[in-house]
Structures are given as C-alpha cells and as structure tokens.
Design an enzyme around this catalytic site. Structure first.
Site, mmCIF file in Angstrom:
data_model
loop_
_atom_site.group_PDB
_atom_site.id
_atom_site.type_symbol
_atom_site.label_atom_id
_atom_site.label_comp_id
_atom_site.label_asym_id
_atom_site.label_seq_id
_atom_site.Cartn_x
_atom_site.Cartn_y
_atom_site.Cartn_z
ATOM 1 N N SER A 27 0.820 -1.208 0.000
ATOM 2 C CA SER A 27 0.000 0.000 0.000
ATOM 3 C C SER A 27 0.859 1.266 0.000
ATOM 4 O O SER A 27 1.639 1.495 -0.918
ATOM 5 C CB SER A 27 -0.962 -0.041 1.192
ATOM 6 N N ASP A 59 -9.716 -5.078 -4.816
ATOM 7 C CA ASP A 59 -9.120 -4.134 -3.871
ATOM 8 C C ASP A 59 -9.947 -2.857 -3.838
ATOM 9 O O ASP A 59 -9.988 -2.099 -4.805
ATOM 10 C CB ASP A 59 -7.677 -3.830 -4.286
ATOM 11 N N HIS A 102 -7.565 -5.588 -0.355
ATOM 12 C CA HIS A 102 -6.333 -4.898 0.019
ATOM 13 C C HIS A 102 -5.514 -5.717 1.016
ATOM 14 O O HIS A 102 -4.287 -5.664 1.007
ATOM 15 C CB HIS A 102 -6.685 -3.536 0.615
#
Length: 271
Positions: A94, A222, A251
């Site tokens: 991320s 995601d 995610h």
C-alpha cells in the site's frame, strides 16, 4: 531497537534471520506486526528480514512533521544506511509501495537488488486533467471526513472491504479486531497526514525509471486501491515488471492470500 532519521526522529525496527536482506515497508496505519505471516516464512527460507514502524506509528516517535512523501522516503533511506544494507529486496504494501518508489527516485538503486509492490498505492491516486483515471477529490475528501468524525467506526466498516470477505475470503473476527487495534495505535495526526500524502504523491516518473527486477501483486477486488487505478497501471509503467493479479483478493491479501503471496514472493526472490 531504534535508528535515527534525517530530522532526528527515532524509529523502531525489528530484524530476524540471516542471508540476503528483505526490508518490508508497512502500509499506512499498520506497524511491523502486519507481517505476521511473512517474516517467519522468509526467515525459515534463509532470508534476513527487517521492518520498521513509520513515524507516528507503532513504537516509533510521534513528531508533528515529516509525513510528506519525500521525508518518508528519506526515512527508508536512513534505515538502509543505518544498517548499511546492500543487495536489498524491498517489499512494500500500500503506502509502503509509494515510499519505495519515491526512495528509488531520490536515492537511486545502488543498495537495491529487486522490488515487490503489494497492493501498492501507485502510480498517482489523485484525479487530474493529466491523470483522468485517478480518484476524484470529492471521494477522497469524504473519506477524510469520515476518519475525522469517528476513526474506530470507519475502520470497523472498512473491514469487510479490506479483506473482501463478501467474496468468500475467511477471516476470523479476532484477526479483524487485531488489525483494527493496530490501526488505532497510529496517531490521528499521522493517519490524516499520511492519507493526504499518498493521495497527492505522483510517482509516475519514478516508476518509469526503475531498472531493477520488479514484482507487482494486486487483488482484483481491492477497494482501498482499485486495481484499474493502481496495480495494472503500475505494472504497465515499470519496464519489465512481473504482474500477478489475484482473483477475489482485497487490500488485505497479505492475510487472506498469505500462502499464495509468500510462494510468489519466494519464487520472485529466487528468479
């Protein structure tokens, strides 16, 4: 253990195993604990695993400044320099992926052997005239307003989407509670500042200039970093990148798809 960054902030880090160094760079809000299922696996496979808590997160110091993308990239540089790490494999999830891209742009690839971007918020999240694929400002502002209004509630409502449990990914309620506690451990100021930083960070040119072997892994479900905005575009920008897209992964694929992810990372490390 602690190291000191460019502005004197002390950041906490952990180190396990021996062998080629792998530096795991955390997602926003999360700390070193997020690599619960990766670090033991790679230590057992002969790698030296290292990770640190971002400023404002975990056991690191909590200053009011230094949350811009350049400073966060410089924190990563300070860590590599502190331990004089060479031939490093960088693995970022991320926001960690955004920091790695900016680190490479600012500090070069001399210390880096290869890179893995996991669910990375790249190349550029904000929607602009020259980035029409991005996320509209209005949606981002709405998210920030919800975090400001009641952060624990916002985190709890994001859990299903984060792990894509509605698509059959089984995650125990205790695991969800553990992740939420980890996120709440970050300071509210750091959370807001890092969210703004990663939304406005334009790493398109940085990705085009990467020359080391690169793996991009992303889930097609995601919600936090939509694959059509992030993962697919990242893979297209990095010359020669290996791209793996996981069906029904959200995610939090480092939890829900941990075995597949570990195997793919190990194969990439050895390639």
């Amino acid at each position: 253990m602690f190291f000191e960054t460019h502005d004197g902030t002390r950041l906490s880090y952990e180190e396990y195993g021996q062998g080629r160094p792998v530096v795991f760079v955390n997602s926003a809000m999360l700390n070193t604990g997020m690599w619960e299922y990766q670090i033991p696996f790679f230590v057992e496979n002969g790698y030296r695993c290292l990770t640190f808590d971002r400023r404002g997160h975990g056991r690191s110091e909590r200053p009011s400044a230094g949350y811009d993308i350049d400073s966060l990239a410089d924190d990563l540089a300070a860590f590599l320099e502190h331990l004089d790490l060479r031939d490093v494999i960088l693995v970022g999830h991320s926001t960690g992926g955004s920091e790695i891209a900016r680190y490479l742009a600012r500090h070069g690839e001399d210390r880096v052997q290869r890179v893995a971007f996991l669910s990375a918020i790249l190349p550029y999240l904000r929607q602009t005239d020259d980035n029409p694929e991005g996320i509209p400002q209005m949606l981002f502002d709405g998210m920030i307003a919800m975090i400001r209004a009641e952060r624990p509630k916002w985190l709890a409502t994001q859990a299903q989407a984060f792990f894509a449990t509605h698509l059959g990914n089984e995650v125990h309620p205790a695991t969800i509670e553990w992740m939420i506690r980890m996120c709440l451990d970050a300071t509210p100021w750091a959370v807001l500042e890092v969210q703004k930083t990663v939304y406005y960070a334009d790493n398109r040119e940085a990705l085009r200039n990467i020359t080391v072997p690169t793996l991009v892994v992303h889930g097609d479900a995601d919600f936090s970093a939509p694959v059509e905005v992030t993962g697919r575009r990242t893979a297209a920008l990095v010359p020669g990148a290996v791209y793996k897209e996981y069906p029904a992964a959200g995610h939090g694929l480092f939890v829900t798809h941990k075995d597949q992810l570990n195997d793919d990372l190990l194969a990439f490390f050895k390639s």
